[in-house]
Enzyme design. Sequence first.
Site, PDB file in Angstrom:
ATOM      1  N   THR A 167      34.403  46.299  46.508  1.00 10.72           N
ATOM      2  CA  THR A 167      34.367  44.914  48.355  1.00 10.72           C
ATOM      3  C   THR A 167      34.936  45.809  48.812  1.00 10.72           C
ATOM      4  OG1 THR A 167      35.593  43.753  46.591  1.00 10.72           O
ATOM      5  CG2 THR A 167      36.457  44.292  48.333  1.00 10.72           C
ATOM      6  N   ARG A 195      37.449  31.581  39.709  1.00 14.80           N
ATOM      7  CA  ARG A 195      38.355  32.381  39.585  1.00 14.80           C
ATOM      8  C   ARG A 195      38.940  33.117  41.048  1.00 14.80           C
ATOM      9  NH1 ARG A 195      37.630  38.720  41.262  1.00 14.80           N
ATOM     10  NH2 ARG A 195      39.663  39.738  39.729  1.00 14.80           N
ATOM     11  N   VAL A 196      40.012  33.991  41.449  1.00 13.15           N
ATOM     12  CA  VAL A 196      39.857  34.582  42.640  1.00 13.15           C
ATOM     13  C   VAL A 196      40.922  35.829  42.572  1.00 13.15           C
ATOM     14  CG1 VAL A 196      41.139  34.423  44.576  1.00 13.15           C
ATOM     15  CG2 VAL A 196      40.708  32.860  43.779  1.00 13.15           C
ATOM     16  N   GLY A 197      40.166  36.907  42.795  1.00 11.78           N
ATOM     17  CA  GLY A 197      41.181  38.358  42.958  1.00 11.78           C
ATOM     18  C   GLY A 197      42.098  38.596  43.758  1.00 11.78           C
ATOM     19  N   ASP A 198      42.369  40.668  43.731  1.00 10.99           N
ATOM     20  CA  ASP A 198      43.358  40.018  45.333  1.00 10.99           C
ATOM     21  C   ASP A 198      42.960  40.378  46.287  1.00 10.99           C
ATOM     22  OD1 ASP A 198      41.902  42.198  44.176  1.00 10.99           O
ATOM     23  OD2 ASP A 198      42.369  43.420  46.100  1.00 10.99           O
ATOM     24  N   THR A 218      41.381  47.530  47.369  1.00  8.88           N
ATOM     25  CA  THR A 218      39.244  47.339  46.622  1.00  8.88           C
ATOM     26  C   THR A 218      40.165  47.609  45.367  1.00  8.88           C
ATOM     27  OG1 THR A 218      37.487  48.397  46.232  1.00  8.88           O
ATOM     28  CG2 THR A 218      39.108  49.785  47.707  1.00  8.88           C
ATOM     29  N   GLY A 219      39.136  47.116  44.193  1.00 10.13           N
ATOM     30  CA  GLY A 219      39.484  47.573  42.677  1.00 10.13           C
ATOM     31  C   GLY A 219      39.448  46.756  42.368  1.00 10.13           C
ATOM     32  N   GLY A 221      40.816  43.698  40.518  1.00  8.07           N
ATOM     33  CA  GLY A 221      41.748  42.569  41.526  1.00  8.07           C
ATOM     34  C   GLY A 221      43.074  42.081  40.261  1.00  8.07           C
TER      35      GLY A 221
HETATM   36  N1  GLY Z   1      38.947  43.510  44.140  1.00  2.00           N
HETATM   37  C1  GLY Z   1      37.910  42.263  44.118  1.00  2.00           C
HETATM   38  C2  GLY Z   1      38.178  41.389  42.668  1.00  2.00           C
HETATM   39  O1  GLY Z   1      38.822  41.908  42.354  1.00  2.00           O
HETATM   40  O2  GLY Z   1      38.287  40.328  43.233  1.00  2.00           O
END
Ligand code: GLY
Length: 302
Positions: A167, A195-198, A218-219, A221
């Site tokens: 990211t 899917r949506v992450g952080d 970053t990392g 999510g």
């Molecule tokens: N940090 C990016 C994600 O998990 O989508």
Amino acid sequence: MKPSLIVHGGAWDIPEEAFEACKEGCGRALEAGWCVLSRGGPALDAVEAAIVELEDAPVFDAGTGSHLNLDGRVECDAIVMDGASLRAGAVACVHRIRNPIRLARAVLERAPHMMLVGEGAERFAAEHGIAQCDPKELITEAELAAWLRCRNDKHAAKYHRGHEQGTVGAVAMDREGRLIAGTSTGGTCCKLPGRVGDSPLIGCGCYADAEAGGVSCTGWGEAIMKIVMAKAAADLLRGCAIADEASGMRAAREAVKVLAERGRGTGGLILLDREGGPAFAFNTPHMAYGYVAGDGTFVTGV
Ligand code: GLY
């Protein structure tokens, strides 16, 4: 006020052969953002310019070179947040936007809402002159190969963790003291479609409050979302009586410690405190980062 800029290209298990590409990518992002800030331009332009460079660098998981979802498609998320108004512009699950950060900015500036997803986000892009592309143009050979490998390996989720976290993000403060943070990602390899992450979630992958600081994460999510990491770091900054190098680093490290201990996750973050002081922390083997030091030199590392 003295301008400041910090960028990242993700906290992940970066292989040695990618070190130079990561550092170069961060260096180009600093150049693009600093070109705006050093001429007295706005932090919003600087964050957009820096993140466009990172999205265009295939070594990172954002824009071109994003990881592919289970269906073999790129699905991107991005956010930009204004530390003065606390308004954000975010997009998620977009397939045909070469630079999702540009679309996030358009949402920030021109939408009555703070987040648009999927088809609605792409329709908004078309209506507001944001360049669209053939989704195939965002797919690189390396990511196609990784997707084929991961898709056919039932243990993929285990080693995905080291492969997937590139990211990108940037935080800038301009001469007027305006503070902006932004984050952009292709998400995780072989993620379920939708899917949506952080990253595009306010407070999770990004937060900016001029009274506290600006943060881009970053990392992994799913773990970052559990602890609302960007807001957690901003709250730690708010609690510092004096904003200096040590307090910024302490806030960054403490937030990543909570990620490890409560979220049971890996990742990292960059930040600028309310005075524009840069700091970062990560608990992965590496994180690609860059910032402009007090004497104006560019520092990059992995
Ligand atoms: N940090 C990016 C994600 O998990 O989508």
